[in-house]
Enzyme design. Structure first.
Site, PDB file in Angstrom:
ATOM      1  CB  SER A 102     -80.317 -91.173 120.904  1.00 29.77           C
ATOM      2  OG  SER A 102     -80.524 -89.849 121.108  1.00 29.77           O
ATOM      3  CG  ASP A 152     -75.189 -86.925 115.744  1.00 31.85           C
ATOM      4  OD1 ASP A 152     -76.211 -86.114 116.202  1.00 31.85           O
ATOM      5  OD2 ASP A 152     -75.387 -88.091 116.145  1.00 31.85           O
ATOM      6  CG  HIS A 183     -78.963 -88.209 116.678  1.00 30.39           C
ATOM      7  ND1 HIS A 183     -77.830 -88.229 117.423  1.00 30.39           N
ATOM      8  CD2 HIS A 183     -79.927 -88.271 117.469  1.00 30.39           C
ATOM      9  CE1 HIS A 183     -78.182 -88.608 118.828  1.00 30.39           C
ATOM     10  NE2 HIS A 183     -79.547 -88.656 118.566  1.00 30.39           N
TER      11      HIS A 183
HETATM   12  C1  MLT Z   1     -80.121 -86.880 125.580  1.00 28.39           C
HETATM   13  O1  MLT Z   1     -80.725 -86.225 125.950  1.00 28.39           O
HETATM   14  O2  MLT Z   1     -79.718 -88.093 126.129  1.00 28.39           O
HETATM   15  C2  MLT Z   1     -79.423 -86.756 124.342  1.00 28.39           C
HETATM   16  O3  MLT Z   1     -79.783 -85.476 123.934  1.00 28.39           O
HETATM   17  C3  MLT Z   1     -79.998 -87.389 123.316  1.00 28.39           C
HETATM   18  C4  MLT Z   1     -81.356 -87.476 123.006  1.00 28.39           C
HETATM   19  O4  MLT Z   1     -82.062 -86.609 122.364  1.00 28.39           O
HETATM   20  O5  MLT Z   1     -82.132 -88.196 123.660  1.00 28.39           O
END
Ligand code: MLT
Length: 202
Positions: A102, A152, A183
């Protein structure tokens, strides 16, 4: 940067760089490293940014909307940290494989987008396209595994395919693995990543 370094048994193996998701820390992905390569060095880093107390690797303006200036600054900070860590711990700077989930996958993708030799390869669990409208460095001989979810809500299937195609246009070897999930990081995708890692390192 706050981190853990565990020296591996076999110095010829890559160093695994672990990059956690939002709200995680440097302990989260340690079990993954063992599943990918239990003889490799492990360098696990904590993101330097806090969002409501949750560690991240760069700031965002809203869910899925990145603060580009901070992304560029933090990507350089992490690349510089990798240079220093390689010196300090005596591992091969040119043989780092990132494993990110992520937000951690997004900063790993950003390393690939901005620096030709930051990483030798990357396992990206549920990444997004870190930036658009920029020219990527030549990524010949870099290998990337992307694990994506067909449902996702954060990284859409279209964005996962877009990331694959941007990396391939820069000459990276990319494998895109789908899970019929959201996700979350699944055991199945970790096993697929481990099989990919064995293929590229044999
Ligand atoms: C991010 O902000 O890098 C993406 O939205 C993934 C997350 O939720 O961290």
């Amino acid at each position: 940067m706050k981190h853990i370094f565990n020296k591996g048994k076999d110095a010829t193996r890559p160093t695994l760089l672990l990059l956690h998701g939002t709200g995680g820390n440097e302990l989260d992905l340690l079990p993954l490293a063992g599943r990918i390569d239990d003889e490799a060095n492990v360098l696990s880093v904590r993101g330097n940014v806090l969002e409501n107390g949750m560690p991240r690797f760069f700031r965002r303006l809203a869910e899925g909307v990145f603060d580009e200036e901070d992304l560029i600054f933090r990507t350089k900070e992490l690349n510089d940290f990798l240079n220093e860590a390689a010196q300090k711990y005596g591992f091969d700077r040119d043989n780092i494989i990132a494993i990110g989930y992520s937000n951690g996958a997004n900063i790993a993708a950003s390393l690939l987008f901005h620096y030709q030799n930051a990483l030798k390869g990357a396992i990206l669990h549920h990444p997004m396209v870190p930036r658009r409208g920029v020219e990527l460095p030549d990524l010949t001989d870099k290998s990337v595994f992307i694990a994506a979810g067909t449902n996702d809500p954060i990284c859409s299937p279209a964005e996962s395919t877009e990331l694959q195609s941007l990396l391939e246009k820069a000459n990276a070897n990319v494998e895109l693995h789908w899970e019929n999930r959201g996700h979350q990081l699944t055991l199945d995708e970790v096993e697929a990543a481990a099989a990919w890692y064995k293929r590229i390192n044999s």
